[in-house]
Design a protein around this motif. Structure first.
Motif, PDB file in Angstrom:
ATOM      1  N   TYR A  47      10.940   2.851 -13.656  1.00 44.91           N
ATOM      2  CA  TYR A  47      11.244   2.034 -12.413  1.00 44.91           C
ATOM      3  C   TYR A  47      11.001   2.526 -11.358  1.00 44.91           C
ATOM      4  O   TYR A  47      10.074   2.152 -10.489  1.00 44.91           O
ATOM      5  N   GLN A  51       7.280   2.237  -8.550  1.00 44.06           N
ATOM      6  CA  GLN A  51       7.544   1.356  -7.242  1.00 44.06           C
ATOM      7  C   GLN A  51       6.567   1.897  -6.485  1.00 44.06           C
ATOM      8  O   GLN A  51       6.600   2.852  -5.772  1.00 44.06           O
ATOM      9  N   SER A  54       7.957  -1.599  -1.545  1.00 39.27           N
ATOM     10  CA  SER A  54       8.862  -2.602  -1.510  1.00 39.27           C
ATOM     11  C   SER A  54       9.040  -3.041   0.001  1.00 39.27           C
ATOM     12  O   SER A  54       8.540  -2.417   1.129  1.00 39.27           O
ATOM     13  N   GLU A  56      11.337  -5.898   2.718  1.00 39.22           N
ATOM     14  CA  GLU A  56      12.679  -6.349   3.279  1.00 39.22           C
ATOM     15  C   GLU A  56      12.582  -7.364   4.309  1.00 39.22           C
ATOM     16  O   GLU A  56      11.884  -6.937   5.503  1.00 39.22           O
ATOM     17  N   LYS A  76       5.670   1.481   1.352  1.00 39.00           N
ATOM     18  CA  LYS A  76       4.496   1.666   0.370  1.00 39.00           C
ATOM     19  C   LYS A  76       3.941   3.118   0.379  1.00 39.00           C
ATOM     20  O   LYS A  76       4.395   3.851   1.145  1.00 39.00           O
ATOM     21  N   CYS A  84       2.609  -9.489   0.794  1.00 39.03           N
ATOM     22  CA  CYS A  84       3.585 -10.178   0.480  1.00 39.03           C
ATOM     23  C   CYS A  84       3.731 -11.413   0.811  1.00 39.03           C
ATOM     24  O   CYS A  84       2.952 -11.987   1.688  1.00 39.03           O
ATOM     25  N   GLY A 129       8.210 -11.853  -2.964  1.00 38.66           N
ATOM     26  CA  GLY A 129       7.765 -10.615  -3.541  1.00 38.66           C
ATOM     27  C   GLY A 129       6.418  -9.875  -2.992  1.00 38.66           C
ATOM     28  O   GLY A 129       5.911 -10.552  -2.021  1.00 38.66           O
ATOM     29  N   CYS A 130       6.266  -8.646  -3.329  1.00 40.42           N
ATOM     30  CA  CYS A 130       5.146  -8.169  -2.863  1.00 40.42           C
ATOM     31  C   CYS A 130       4.040  -7.458  -4.034  1.00 40.42           C
ATOM     32  O   CYS A 130       4.542  -7.192  -5.140  1.00 40.42           O
ATOM     33  N   ASP A 138       6.579  -6.055  -6.627  1.00 39.26           N
ATOM     34  CA  ASP A 138       8.100  -5.611  -6.238  1.00 39.26           C
ATOM     35  C   ASP A 138       9.029  -6.759  -6.806  1.00 39.26           C
ATOM     36  O   ASP A 138       8.725  -7.848  -6.812  1.00 39.26           O
TER      37      ASP A 138
END
Length: 138
Positions: A47, A51, A54, A56, A76, A84, A129-130, A138
């Protein structure tokens, strides 16, 4: 005076069946515990290392009935490229905007204000999401 013994003398007749069963259970429990720890460690490593991106939503501002501004932060790998997906919804749950924000910057952090044109007044904004160009989500 003689005392009455309830138990057999130690080591005279070998191990009891209960002791053998207890030992087997301890061995099986230890093996399963180690296997579970290994599985959790492998999933966690996969996990974290998988990645690549990510994102936000920091804040949102409804500018008008036709527009909402979103402060988006993307973290990233420096060379990662992708997009995204954002959506805005009306208070009754209808989607009033949907947009894919593309990023190709060669930095590891992108901090931008993105505007969405809406068909009605937006009351909520959601980052769906991305995805990197390589397909990691993501």
């Amino acid at each position: 005076m003689t005392s009455v013994r309830d138990a057999l003398p130690d080591n005279r007749y070998g191990r009891s069946a209960d002791e053998r069963a207890d030992r087997k259970l301890r061995i099986i429990g230890s093996v399963l515990g180690v296997a579970l720890l290994g599985l959790v460690g492998w999933i966690g490593y996969d996990y974290v290392s998988g990645q690549q991106i990510s994102a936000e939503v920091i804040k949102r501002k409804v500018v008008s009935d036709e527009r909402v501004d979103i402060h988006l932060e993307v973290r990233k790998d420096k060379d990662a490229k992708g997009y995204c997906t954002l959506r805005a919804q009306h208070e009754d749950g209808r989607d009033v905007a949907h947009k894919e924000f593309r990023f190709d910057d060669r930095t590891d952090r992108i901090d931008r204000i993105v505007s969405l044109r809406t068909t009605d007044r937006a009351t909520s904004v959601e980052l769906l999401g991305c995805t990197t160009d390589g397909g990691t989500t993501d």
